[in-house]
Design a protein around this motif. Structure first.
Motif, PDB file in Angstrom:
ATOM      1  N   LYS A   1     -21.895   1.353  44.531  1.00 53.38           N
ATOM      2  CA  LYS A   1     -23.275   0.749  44.476  1.00 53.38           C
ATOM      3  C   LYS A   1     -23.323  -0.615  44.207  1.00 53.38           C
ATOM      4  O   LYS A   1     -23.983  -1.370  44.375  1.00 53.38           O
ATOM      5  N   GLU A   2     -22.079  -0.812  43.510  1.00 52.88           N
ATOM      6  CA  GLU A   2     -21.721  -2.291  43.165  1.00 52.88           C
ATOM      7  C   GLU A   2     -21.020  -3.100  44.289  1.00 52.88           C
ATOM      8  O   GLU A   2     -20.748  -4.200  44.210  1.00 52.88           O
ATOM      9  N   ASN A   3     -21.060  -2.412  45.495  1.00 51.59           N
ATOM     10  CA  ASN A   3     -20.369  -2.979  46.353  1.00 51.59           C
ATOM     11  C   ASN A   3     -18.915  -3.482  46.525  1.00 51.59           C
ATOM     12  O   ASN A   3     -18.300  -4.118  46.952  1.00 51.59           O
ATOM     13  N   ILE A   4     -18.206  -2.142  45.638  1.00 49.48           N
ATOM     14  CA  ILE A   4     -16.855  -2.331  45.482  1.00 49.48           C
ATOM     15  C   ILE A   4     -16.392  -1.203  46.225  1.00 49.48           C
ATOM     16  O   ILE A   4     -16.641   0.025  45.955  1.00 49.48           O
ATOM     17  N   GLY A   5     -15.537  -1.271  47.305  1.00 47.40           N
ATOM     18  CA  GLY A   5     -14.771  -0.302  47.901  1.00 47.40           C
ATOM     19  C   GLY A   5     -13.865   0.275  47.321  1.00 47.40           C
ATOM     20  O   GLY A   5     -12.647   0.331  47.865  1.00 47.40           O
ATOM     21  N   VAL A   6     -14.019   1.238  46.575  1.00 47.50           N
ATOM     22  CA  VAL A   6     -13.000   1.989  45.769  1.00 47.50           C
ATOM     23  C   VAL A   6     -12.830   3.283  46.696  1.00 47.50           C
ATOM     24  O   VAL A   6     -13.362   3.528  47.771  1.00 47.50           O
ATOM     25  N   ASN A   7     -11.447   4.015  46.511  1.00 52.24           N
ATOM     26  CA  ASN A   7     -11.179   5.003  47.222  1.00 52.24           C
ATOM     27  C   ASN A   7     -10.433   5.944  46.243  1.00 52.24           C
ATOM     28  O   ASN A   7     -10.318   5.513  45.217  1.00 52.24           O
ATOM     29  N   VAL A   8      -9.912   6.997  46.994  1.00 46.74           N
ATOM     30  CA  VAL A   8      -9.009   7.961  46.109  1.00 46.74           C
ATOM     31  C   VAL A   8      -7.645   8.226  46.857  1.00 46.74           C
ATOM     32  O   VAL A   8      -7.719   8.659  48.030  1.00 46.74           O
ATOM     33  N   HIS A   9      -6.630   7.894  46.331  1.00 51.27           N
ATOM     34  CA  HIS A   9      -5.183   8.325  46.950  1.00 51.27           C
ATOM     35  C   HIS A   9      -4.532   9.234  46.037  1.00 51.27           C
ATOM     36  O   HIS A   9      -4.007   8.525  44.882  1.00 51.27           O
ATOM     37  N   TYR A  10      -4.260  10.486  46.528  1.00 49.45           N
ATOM     38  CA  TYR A  10      -4.708  11.075  47.540  1.00 49.45           C
ATOM     39  C   TYR A  10      -5.200  12.394  47.207  1.00 49.45           C
ATOM     40  O   TYR A  10      -4.845  12.906  45.923  1.00 49.45           O
ATOM     41  N   ILE A  11      -5.817  13.127  48.186  1.00 44.55           N
ATOM     42  CA  ILE A  11      -6.182  14.612  48.092  1.00 44.55           C
ATOM     43  C   ILE A  11      -4.567  15.331  48.086  1.00 44.55           C
ATOM     44  O   ILE A  11      -4.200  14.960  49.184  1.00 44.55           O
TER      45      ILE A  11
END
Length: 391
Positions: free
Chosen positions: A330-340
């Protein structure tokens, strides 16, 4: 301490525009290099591919390199060259993209998942030892986030048990282990050129090796198993003649992709330098936050920093990872998760891989968030990320 319901809902976001977690860095020189090839005689299999392979091999200090249409295709080729076949076990980490394990399955092999070192997030050599059986054929260690694995220990294990080492270095182009470039050490090493990696060819990958036998097998595998080499032909009906001698694939990269790779390769060291500069900013600003564990850096390796991953200290937080992840978005920060973890994927569950076989990996997965990191970021972008994380 973050309290329930206070994790950044509403209000003006830190950024007006969305910042992705990764992105290619392509300039006019790159574009013109590709245009030049597109205007030439070869756009598929031509001389630029050989030039790119030679430059990559020279950069990492390997004798040979074979380019493929993707990093996954390259890993598949390495598993083929290693002779992995039905029932052969190959030890790898579940803290990786699914391609590391899938390439084993493509050859009829059996992925065996080894747990990680909870400090480096890389595959744990002690766990590898525990997983070796009479069926073990190879090890695929993954240089997770760009930080090299404990290669000396893994090489010693491979020597003791006569195993082949295929390094998954999709994250680690430009990294070093004890002053040796990744790509020059194991039996074969794969690099990826996907757009979020250090350099890109669009899609693409490469295997580096010092073993001529592997090199020849890789060349043939990526072109339907076909050879035109007169020294290898079983028969020779003339200059037009070719033979399909094994079941290969159409895994060829194009000349114009290789042209982009050649142009990008000239900028690789500057790209890595920028990444390290931004990582230093992250480390300095985030290390004092008790709610966050920043990446541990080993003094005898030189990470190429493909990913920057923070680990949440959930014991100090009364909200879960999902809420923090969504708040950062929502802060326009393109976070992700590496990895499942690979063994938790539905397909692998159908193959009877059970939750709980790699508890350190599974715990890590629940606590990590990947922050944006790429060479075309600005210092303002980095500071925006830091501000959002602190908020």
């Amino acid at each position: 301490m973050v309290k329930p319901g206070l994790a950044i809902h509403g209000g003006k976001p830190v950024r007006e525009q969305y910042l992705p977690y990764g992105k290619q860095s392509i300039d006019d020189e790159d574009i013109q290099t590709v245009i030049n090839v597109l205007k030439g005689d070869f756009i598929t299999t031509g001389p630029t591919i050989n030039q790119f392979e030679e430059k990559v091999a020279a950069y990492v200090g390997a004798k040979y390199a074979v380019a493929f249409s993707s990093g996954t295709a390259a890993l598949h080729g390495a598993c083929f060259a290693a002779g992995i076949s039905d029932g052969d076990e190959v030890i790898t980490t579940p803290m990786t993209f699914v391609a590391s394990a899938n390439s084993i399955l493509y050859q009829g092999g059996v992925p065996v998942f080894s747990d990680i070192d909870p400090h480096t997030y890389n595959i744990d050599p002690e766990s590898i030892k525990q997983k070796i059986t009479s069926k073990t054929k190879a090890i695929i260690p993954v240089h997770f986030t760009g930080q090299p694995v404990e290669l000396d220990e893994i090489l010693k294990i491979a020597q003791d048990y006569n195993l082949i080492i295929i390094e998954d270095a999709a994250h680690a182009l430009g990294a070093t282990y004890k002053d040796r470039k990744i790509g020059s050490i194991g039996d074969m090493t794969m690099f990826s050129f996907h757009p979020v990696k250090h350099i890109t060819t669009g899609e693409g990958g490469i295997i580096t090796t010092n073993n001529e036998a592997y090199y020849q097998k890789l060349l043939q595998f990526r072109t339907h198993g076909i050879t035109r080499d007169s020294n290898k032909l079983l028969k020779n009906h003339g200059s037009w003649y070719y033979e399909m001698q094994t079941l290969g694939y159409n895994y060829r990269i194009t000349d114009f992709q290789a042209a982009l790779g050649l142009s990008q390769l000239q900028k690789l060291d500057s790209f890595i330098s920028k990444r390290k500069q931004y990582v230093a900013m992250y480390q300095e600003e985030l290390k004092e936050l008790p709610e966050i564990i920043v990446p541990k850096q080993l003094n005898y390796v030189n990470s190429s920093w493909h990913l920057y991953i923070i680990r949440l200290n959930l014991s100090l937080l009364k909200v879960d990872r999902r809420e923090i992840f969504q708040a950062l978005q929502k802060e326009n920060i393109g976070v992700n998760v590496h990895y499942i973890p690979v063994h938790l994927q539905p397909y692998y569950q159908k193959l009877n891989y059970q939750k709980g076989i790699c508890p350190k990996t599974e715990k890590l997965y629940e606590e990590i968030i990947t922050l944006p990191l790429f060479s075309s970021m600005s210092k303002k972008d980095v500071n925006d990320v830091i501000q959002a994380v602190k908020k």
